[in-house]
Design an enzyme around this catalytic site. Structure first.
Site, PDB file in Angstrom:
ATOM      1  N   CYS A 113     -64.337 -29.010   4.436  1.00  0.00           N
ATOM      2  CA  CYS A 113     -64.876 -28.966   5.804  1.00  0.00           C
ATOM      3  C   CYS A 113     -65.871 -30.096   6.087  1.00  0.00           C
ATOM      4  O   CYS A 113     -66.269 -30.298   7.238  1.00  0.00           O
ATOM      5  CB  CYS A 113     -65.515 -27.616   6.069  1.00  0.00           C
ATOM      6  SG  CYS A 113     -64.375 -26.256   5.772  1.00  0.00           S
ATOM      7  N   HIS A 275     -68.394 -29.308  12.540  1.00  0.00           N
ATOM      8  CA  HIS A 275     -67.308 -28.538  11.941  1.00  0.00           C
ATOM      9  C   HIS A 275     -67.359 -27.111  12.498  1.00  0.00           C
ATOM     10  O   HIS A 275     -68.427 -26.585  12.797  1.00  0.00           O
ATOM     11  CB  HIS A 275     -67.432 -28.518  10.419  1.00  0.00           C
ATOM     12  CG  HIS A 275     -66.378 -27.670   9.801  1.00  0.00           C
ATOM     13  ND1 HIS A 275     -65.045 -27.984   9.911  1.00  0.00           N
ATOM     14  CD2 HIS A 275     -66.444 -26.499   9.136  1.00  0.00           C
ATOM     15  CE1 HIS A 275     -64.337 -27.038   9.324  1.00  0.00           C
ATOM     16  NE2 HIS A 275     -65.161 -26.123   8.844  1.00  0.00           N
ATOM     17  N   ASN A 305     -60.824 -21.913  11.526  1.00  0.00           N
ATOM     18  CA  ASN A 305     -61.346 -23.016  10.721  1.00  0.00           C
ATOM     19  C   ASN A 305     -60.157 -23.769  10.111  1.00  0.00           C
ATOM     20  O   ASN A 305     -59.477 -23.244   9.237  1.00  0.00           O
ATOM     21  CB  ASN A 305     -62.254 -22.440   9.626  1.00  0.00           C
ATOM     22  CG  ASN A 305     -62.847 -23.503   8.719  1.00  0.00           C
ATOM     23  OD1 ASN A 305     -62.517 -24.685   8.825  1.00  0.00           O
ATOM     24  ND2 ASN A 305     -63.711 -23.083   7.816  1.00  0.00           N
TER      25      ASN A 305
END
Ligand code: ACO
Length: 348
Positions: A113, A275, A305
């Site tokens: 990430c 993010h 995500n």
């Protein structure tokens, strides 16, 4: 400082979205649990046989086209994924082959990430070193492969049987958070780099002491024989609360440290492109930095995500809808497995 900037972007989200309500048929979860805790309403998943290099291909083509270039103009690829097509070799080379530019160096990085700040830093360094002039950054993930539920039940719109339901439920805290997709950007030196445009600075960090906050125990080469492992160990293990705490402390700290080093005032930042692991993480980061939440766009509701792909997907959405404009100051920030985290400032 060469003043790297983004001249093209593209994204690809596979298949139809899978909603929280769909997931509730195959494990013990609910929209009422998922949405308030994360902001996620739906996500996309790669189909069986569809690896990250395939997800990346349309995103990369769109990015190159939007830059007004052709694949042959790319002279370096930096590829980020935590779900590679194969344990080896890396997926960047497969993408290069798909683009028809075999021979162009392709580097796979494993920052999850935190891919985007790391990737910008690498691309900027490649420009400084004179190694490359046009760099393609692509983040892509196919998390579908580790999802623990009965895919036939999910796809056929029915409930899964008791055993499959119970197994998926054991991994629900991780499984509901992730989605698949690819995002790509094309980078070059800003023509007005000497006047303060392009990358102004980046700062990245890694803390291997906390590698167990999000990791896949199986698949590595620490044991004889590496393929003889229980199924449970092939599914990512996550310490969600610890990760949450790390993110809300370390992300504001790295942004502040970079702002000090580069003498950038956070008041001057037009957009914080963070993010998207959890809307609550970003809300806490915003509060800690004392910035206007309207400057922190969110798309987690639609995609979940997507790890490495998240920030380039967001960049592409905001470039295409006209939100991002020349001259604006952007702050990129992300934290992920590793732990890896970082930030970068870029004036478009
Ligand atoms: N549906 C329903 N109930 C659930 C689910 C689910 N999907 N998942 C967990 N629960 C239950 C738990 O079993 C627990 O029940 P209990 O109280 O009876 O034991 C309860 O909900 C609370 O669980 P917590 O884990 O304490 O929930 P929390 O409020 O902490 O939220 C979450 C969990 C959303 C995972 C949060 O901690 C988070 O977002 N953490 C950060 C995750 C992150 O950043 N991941 C990125 C990975 S890093 C990378 O690079 C890929």
């Amino acid at each position: 400082m060469p003043g790297l900037t983004i001249i093209g972007s593209g994204r690809h989200l596979p298949g139809d979205p899978v909603t929280n309500h769909d997931l509730a048929r195959v494990m013990d979860t609910s929209d009422e649990w998922i949405r308030p805790r994360s902001g996620i309403a739906q996500r996309h998943f790669a189909r069986p046989g569809e690896g990250v290099s395939q997800l990346a291909l349309p995103a990369a083509r769109r990015a190159i086209e939007s830059a007004g270039l052709v694949p042959e103009d790319i002279d370096y690829i930096v590829f980020g994924t935590m779900t590679p097509d194969f344990i080896l070799p890396g997926s960047g080379g497969l993408l290069g082959a798909g683009l028809g530019i075999g021979g162009v160096p392709a580097l796979d990085i494993r920052q999850q990430c935190a891919f985007f700040p790391f990737a910008l830093q690498i691309a900027d360094s490649l420009l400084v070193a004179g190694v490359a002039e046009t760099v393609l950054l692509v983040g892509a993930n196919a998390h579908a492969g580790f999802m623990p539920w009965d895919w036939d039940a999910l796809n056929e719109g029915r409930a899964s049987d008791e055993e499959a339901f119970a197994f998926a439920t054991q991994h629900r805290a991780t499984a509901v958070l992730f989605g698949d997709g690819a995002g790509a950007v094309v980078c070059r030196r800003h023509p007005r780099a000497s006047e303060g445009y392009g990358m102004l600075g980046s700062l990245t960090k890694t803390d291997g002491d906390r590698h167990d906050h999000f990791f896949v125990p199986a698949g590595g080469f620490t044991r004889y024989r590496y393929w003889e492992v229980p199924v449970d160990e092939r599914i990512p293990s996550m310490r969600g609360r610890e990760l949450f705490k790390c993110a809300v402390q370390r992300l504001p700290a790295v942004v502040r440290e970079l702002a000090e080093r580069t003498e950038v005032s956070l008041d001057d930042v037009d957009w914080f492109l963070a993010h998207q692991a959890n809307d609550r993480i970003n809300a806490a980061v915003v509060q800690s930095l004392g910035v206007d939440p309207a400057k922190v766009p969110s798309n987690i509701e639609r995609y979940g995500n997507t790890s490495d792909a998240t920030i380039p997907i967001l960049v592409d959405e905001l470039r295409r809808d006209g939100t991002l404009q020349p001259g604006q100051l952007l702050c990129f920030l992300g934290l992920g497995a590793g732990l890896n985290w970082g930030a970068a400032f870029l004036r478009l």
